[in-house]
Design a protein around this motif. Structure first.
Motif, mmCIF file in Angstrom:
data_model
loop_
_atom_site.group_PDB
_atom_site.id
_atom_site.type_symbol
_atom_site.label_atom_id
_atom_site.label_comp_id
_atom_site.label_asym_id
_atom_site.label_seq_id
_atom_site.Cartn_x
_atom_site.Cartn_y
_atom_site.Cartn_z
ATOM 1 N N ARG A 50 0.859 -1.184 0.000
ATOM 2 C CA ARG A 50 0.000 0.000 0.000
ATOM 3 C C ARG A 50 0.898 1.237 0.000
ATOM 4 N N ILE A 51 0.586 2.106 -0.920
ATOM 5 C CA ILE A 51 1.410 3.304 -1.087
ATOM 6 C C ILE A 51 0.658 4.503 -0.526
ATOM 7 N N ALA A 52 1.212 5.068 0.516
ATOM 8 C CA ALA A 52 0.593 6.229 1.159
ATOM 9 C C ALA A 52 0.913 7.492 0.382
ATOM 10 N N LEU A 53 -0.030 8.411 0.381
ATOM 11 C CA LEU A 53 0.131 9.678 -0.331
ATOM 12 C C LEU A 53 0.015 10.835 0.644
ATOM 13 N N THR A 54 0.914 11.796 0.490
ATOM 14 C CA THR A 54 0.807 13.025 1.272
ATOM 15 C C THR A 54 0.757 14.195 0.306
ATOM 16 N N PRO A 55 -0.426 14.790 0.096
ATOM 17 C CA PRO A 55 -0.510 15.943 -0.811
ATOM 18 C C PRO A 55 -0.163 17.237 -0.090
ATOM 19 N N PHE A 56 0.349 18.174 -0.852
ATOM 20 C CA PHE A 56 0.753 19.467 -0.271
ATOM 21 C C PHE A 56 0.787 20.491 -1.395
ATOM 22 N N SER A 57 0.322 21.687 -1.117
ATOM 23 C CA SER A 57 0.348 22.753 -2.126
ATOM 24 C C SER A 57 0.895 24.035 -1.517
ATOM 25 N N GLN A 58 1.521 24.826 -2.355
ATOM 26 C CA GLN A 58 2.126 26.077 -1.896
ATOM 27 C C GLN A 58 1.957 27.136 -2.977
ATOM 28 N N HIS A 59 1.440 28.284 -2.580
ATOM 29 C CA HIS A 59 1.309 29.440 -3.481
ATOM 30 C C HIS A 59 2.087 30.587 -2.855
ATOM 31 N N LEU A 60 2.966 31.174 -3.625
ATOM 32 C CA LEU A 60 3.791 32.258 -3.090
ATOM 33 C C LEU A 60 3.871 33.398 -4.089
ATOM 34 N N ALA A 61 3.906 34.608 -3.559
ATOM 35 C CA ALA A 61 4.233 35.746 -4.417
ATOM 36 C C ALA A 61 5.731 35.701 -4.683
ATOM 37 N N PRO A 62 6.158 36.007 -5.897
ATOM 38 C CA PRO A 62 7.594 35.931 -6.185
ATOM 39 C C PRO A 62 8.459 36.706 -5.191
ATOM 40 N N ALA A 63 7.938 37.834 -4.705
ATOM 41 C CA ALA A 63 8.728 38.648 -3.783
ATOM 42 C C ALA A 63 8.954 37.950 -2.442
ATOM 43 N N THR A 64 8.136 36.969 -2.119
ATOM 44 C CA THR A 64 8.278 36.287 -0.823
ATOM 45 C C THR A 64 8.994 34.944 -0.931
ATOM 46 N N ALA A 107 -6.293 8.861 5.509
ATOM 47 C CA ALA A 107 -5.282 9.356 4.559
ATOM 48 C C ALA A 107 -5.447 8.670 3.207
ATOM 49 N N TRP A 108 -4.983 9.318 2.170
ATOM 50 C CA TRP A 108 -5.097 8.750 0.828
ATOM 51 C C TRP A 108 -4.019 7.712 0.580
ATOM 52 N N HIS A 109 -4.375 6.678 -0.128
ATOM 53 C CA HIS A 109 -3.337 5.823 -0.695
ATOM 54 C C HIS A 109 -3.652 5.580 -2.167
ATOM 55 N N LEU A 110 -2.674 5.034 -2.856
ATOM 56 C CA LEU A 110 -2.749 4.906 -4.314
ATOM 57 C C LEU A 110 -3.140 3.489 -4.696
ATOM 58 N N HIS A 111 -4.053 3.396 -5.634
ATOM 59 C CA HIS A 111 -4.429 2.074 -6.154
ATOM 60 C C HIS A 111 -4.246 2.088 -7.667
ATOM 61 N N LEU A 112 -3.400 1.195 -8.170
ATOM 62 C CA LEU A 112 -3.132 1.115 -9.609
ATOM 63 C C LEU A 112 -3.643 -0.212 -10.149
ATOM 64 N N SER A 113 -4.192 -0.151 -11.343
ATOM 65 C CA SER A 113 -4.680 -1.376 -11.958
ATOM 66 C C SER A 113 -4.547 -1.267 -13.472
ATOM 67 N N ASN A 114 -4.291 -2.403 -14.107
ATOM 68 C CA ASN A 114 -4.249 -2.417 -15.577
ATOM 69 C C ASN A 114 -5.640 -2.602 -16.172
ATOM 70 N N ASN A 115 -6.633 -2.763 -15.309
ATOM 71 C CA ASN A 115 -8.014 -2.927 -15.759
ATOM 72 C C ASN A 115 -8.774 -1.614 -15.581
ATOM 73 N N PRO A 116 -9.858 -1.442 -16.315
ATOM 74 C CA PRO A 116 -10.665 -0.231 -16.131
ATOM 75 C C PRO A 116 -11.197 -0.156 -14.704
ATOM 76 N N SER A 117 -11.494 1.062 -14.277
ATOM 77 C CA SER A 117 -12.026 1.264 -12.938
ATOM 78 C C SER A 117 -13.265 0.384 -12.744
ATOM 79 N N SER A 118 -13.289 -0.343 -11.648
ATOM 80 C CA SER A 118 -14.301 -1.384 -11.482
ATOM 81 C C SER A 118 -15.613 -0.864 -10.922
#
Lengths: 227, 363
Positions: free
Chosen positions: A2-16, A171-182
C-alpha cells in the motif's frame, strides 16, 4: 504494497519566495531559479529531517518551464553584445535544480524534469505510475512528485509524496490497476492542482481522469479503520 | 513477471549521415572532421547536419522525416517519449523581441509527433545530457509492466546560438577537436542530432537489459573527481541483470574530451574493471556531443555498427594521459559484441547507465 500519499500545495508571491526558502532551509539558496527554490521549499516541507539523508527520487513536471530564464538568455544572445553569463545559460536547464538541491538533501538520488506539452492539464498519471513502480520494486522508499510553475506574478507548487509508511486512518493511498475502474468512483481531473483537490475532497475514492496513458487506472482511496 | 524490452527499430540524422547504416559506414571509415554549415554555430567548430537546409523548423521537419523513414511501421497511437535539452530555442532565436513563447514549454513535441505520424500520448524529459536515459527508462518501464507494447523514444537537439554561446561562456568547448581520455583533451565539441528508437515487447535483436539513473552533484557541471558515484551506478546496473564487469564486450563511454569529467569517468572504469578493460568507444569525436539527443543518437549509432559486426575506432585519440591511465579503442576492428554498457553524464549531476544485450546471446 500500500502506497501512502501526502498531498501538499504552496502558493507564493515571487517577492516572498526568498524568505520562504530561508524559513524552510535556514539559509538562502543563492543563484537559484524560482523553480529550484520552489522545489527546495516543498521537499523540506514533505521530508522529515531523518528522511533527507535517505535515498529518494524527485519527479517533477512543469507547464511553463524555465520560461523567464529562456527569455533572459534569448535577450542576451540575440540582442546583447557578448556571451551570456554562464549562470543565465544554466538556469534554462531544469536539470541544474538537482545539483543545487543535493547538497541540501543528500538523499536525493534521482531527479527528473518532465516539461508538459499542453497549456492546460497535467500528467500526474505518468508521475504517479513511475513513482509507484519504483516503490513497488524497492528502488526507493520515498518518491516526491511535483508540479512546479513560476511566473512574474505567482509561484505555485503542488506536491504528492509517495511512501510506504503505515497509513493513517482517512489518509489517501494509491491504487493502480491495468483494468478499467471497477466501480463508480467519482472522477478527479489530471490538472496541476490535483494535490489541492485531494486535500479538499470528501469522497472515499476517486479515479484519475487523464489524457495521458489511458491504459492504467489510477485511483485514490482513503484508508478505512480496520474491522 | 516483467516483460523484456527490445530495440525494434531506429532512425538517425546527424553529422555523419541520415540513416543508421550511413552513420555506421561513416564511423567505420573513420572520418571525424566537424562540419559547420548553419548560421547558428557562431563560427565555432560544430557537428552540423550539413545536408539539412532552411530555417529551424524546416530543418527540424526534414530531420524527423529522415528518422521516421527507417524507424519502421508505427501505429498512430504509439506513445512518444521525447528527450531534449534545448527544445525549440533555435526557433525562438529567429523571433523579434519581445518574444511570445508558447505557454507550454514542451509544445514542440506535439509537432514532432505529428511529423512522425503519431497522435498518442506524448511525454517529455529534460534532464540535460541524460534526457534520453530518462525517456528510455520511462518508456521501458511502461512496456515491461505490460501497459504498452511499443513506444518511440526520440532524442532531439538542433543547432542554436543560445546553447553554443552558453557552453562557450562556461569555457567547456575545445577550439578544435574533442579528444576523449587524451592527454591533450581541452574540451568538448557540440553537435546536432535527431534520433529515435522504436521499443517493443516482442521484436528486435537487442534487449535493453537494465537501466539506472543517478545523481552526482559534485558541481553544477561535473561529477565527483574520484568517479565513485559513476562506478556505483554502473555496478547497480550490472547487478540488476546478474552480469559481471567481465561479461561486457564493450563500453560506450560518455567521454567527449572534458578534462574533469573524462578523468572521473576513467577512474570509475578503473574501479569497475581493474586492469582488465574491455574496448572503450567514444562516439563524441565523430558525432559531437549532441546533449539531450546524445543517449539515443549514440545508442542508434552503436547498434548500427555492431549489427554490421564492426567496432569503429575512437577518433582523435593519440596520447594516453598518465593520470587517466587508459585509452579509448583507437583502431577499428570486427567485433561480435554480446553485452555492452553505455554511460552518460550530464549537467546537474545526472548520470545514466544502460546494459544492452544481443538477443541471441541470452538464455
Amino acid at each position: 504494497m500500500r502506497i501512502a500519499l501526502t498531498p501538499f500545495s504552496q502558493h507564493l508571491a515571487p517577492a516572498t519566495l526568498g524568505a520562504a526558502v530561508r524559513a524552510a532551509l535556514g539559509q538562502p539558496l543563492r543563484r537559484a531559479a524560482p523553480y529550484t527554490q520552489l522545489l527546495a521549499c516543498g521537499a523540506f516541507q514533505l521530508l522529515l529531517p531523518a528522511e533527507r539523508d535517505m535515498p529518494f527520487a524527485l519527479l517533477w513536471q512543469t507547464t511553463r518551464g524555465p520560461r523567464e530564464e529562456t527569455l533572459a538568455l534569448l535577450a542576451e544572445v540575440c540582442e546583447g553584445s557578448g556571451e551570456p553569463m554562464p549562470y543565465d545559460f544554466l538556469a534554462t536547464q531544469p536539470a541544474i535544480a538537482a545539483a543545487q538541491l543535493q547538497p541540501l538533501l543528500p538523499g536525493l538520488a534521482h531527479a527528473q524534469c518532465s516539461p508538459l506539452a499542453h497549456a492546460t492539464g497535467a500528467d500526474w498519471q505518468s508521475l504517479l505510475t513511475q513513482a509507484a513502480n519504483w516503490l513497488v520494486h524497492g528502488r526507493y522508499a520515498r518518491v516526491l512528485c511535483a508540479h512546479i510553475d513560476a511566473s512574474p506574478e505567482t509561484c505555485t507548487a503542488h506536491w504528492i509524496k509517495l511512501h510506504t509508511a503505515p497509513l493513517e486512518i482517512g489518509a489517501w493511498h494509491l491504487h493502480l490497476s491495468n483494468n478499467p475502474s471497477s466501480d463508480d468512483a467519482p472522477g478527479i481531473a489530471d490538472t496541476p492542482d490535483l494535490p489541492a483537490q485531494l486535500v479538499s475532497a470528501s469522497a472515499a475514492k476517486l479515479a484519475l481522469h487523464s489524457r495521458h496513458a489511458p491504459y492504467r487506472t489510477v485511483e485514490f482511496v482513503r484508508s478505512q479503520p480496520a474491522r | 513477471m516483467r516483460r523484456a524490452v527490445y530495440l525494434a527499430g531506429r532512425g538517425i540524422a546527424c553529422a555523419r549521415g541520415l540513416s543508421p547504416d550511413a552513420v555506421a559506414e561513416a564511423l567505420w571509415q573513420g572520418g571525424y572532421a566537424p562540419a559547420n554549415a548553419c548560421a547558428a554555430t557562431l563560427d565555432h567548430p560544430y557537428f552540423s547536419i550539413a545536408t539539412l537546409q532552411g530555417n529551424w523548423r524546416q530543418r527540424a521537419e526534414a530531420a524527423v522525416r529522415h528518422v521516421a523513414a527507417t524507424l519502421g511501421p508505427l501505429a498512430p497511437e504509439t506513445p512518444l517519449f521525447f528527450a531534449s535539452s534545448s527544445f525549440q530555442i533555435g526557433e525562438f532565436e529567429a523571433l523579434p523581441a519581445p518574444r511570445n513563447l508558447p505557454i507550454a514549454c514542451a509544445s514542440p513535441s506535439l509537432t514532432l509527433a505529428e511529423w512522425l505520424g503519431l497522435n498518442g500520448p506524448c511525454h517529455s524529459y529534460a534532464t540535460a545530457c541524460t534526457s534520453g536515459n530518462a525517456a528510455l527508462m520511462a518508456a521501458s518501464e511502461q512496456i515491461a509492466d505490460g501497459l504498452i507494447d511499443e513506444a518511440v523514444v526520440l532524442g532531439f537537439e538542433l543547432a542554436n546560438r543560445s546553447t553554443l554561446a552558453g557552453f562557450i561562456a562556461m569555457g567547456l568547448l575545445s577550439p578544435d577537436l574533442g579528444r576523449p581520455f587524451d592527454q591533450a583533451r581541452n574540451g568538448l565539441l557540440l553537435g546536432e542530432a535527431v534520433a529515435a528508437v522504436r521499443l517493443s515487447a516482442h521484436h528486435g535483436d537487442w534487449q535493453l537489459r537494465a537501466q539506472t539513473m543517478g545523481l552526482d552533484a559534485h558541481t553544477l557541471t561535473g561529477p565527483t573527481p574520484d568517479g565513485s558515484r559513476i562506478a556505483a551506478l554502473a555496478v547497480d546496473c550490472l547487478t540488476q541483470v546478474n552480469l559481471a564487469a567481465a561479461d561486457l564486450d564493450l563500453v560506450k563511454v560518455h567521454a567527449g574530451g572534458s578534462p574533469a569529467s573524462d578523468l572521473a569517468e576513467a577512474r570509475a572504469l578503473h574501479t569497475l574493471f581493474g586492469a582488465d578493460l574491455p574496448p572503450l568507444l567514444s562516439l563524441k569525436p565523430a558525432l559531437g556531443h549532441t546533449l539531450g539527443a546524445s543517449t539515443i543518437a549514440e545508442l542508434v549509432a552503436l547498434t548500427a555498427c555492431l549489427d554490421a559486426g564492426h567496432l569503429p575506432g575512437t577518433a582523435a585519440f593519440s596520447h594516453t594521459d598518465p593520470e587517466i591511465g587508459l585509452q579509448a579503442q583507437v583502431d577499428r576492428k570486427l567485433l561480435n559484441a554480446r553485452h555492452a554498457l553505455l554511460l552518460a553524464l550530464g549537467f546537474g549531476g545526472g548520470m545514466g547507465a544502460l546494459v544492452l544485450s544481443r538477443r541471441c546471446a541470452l538464455p
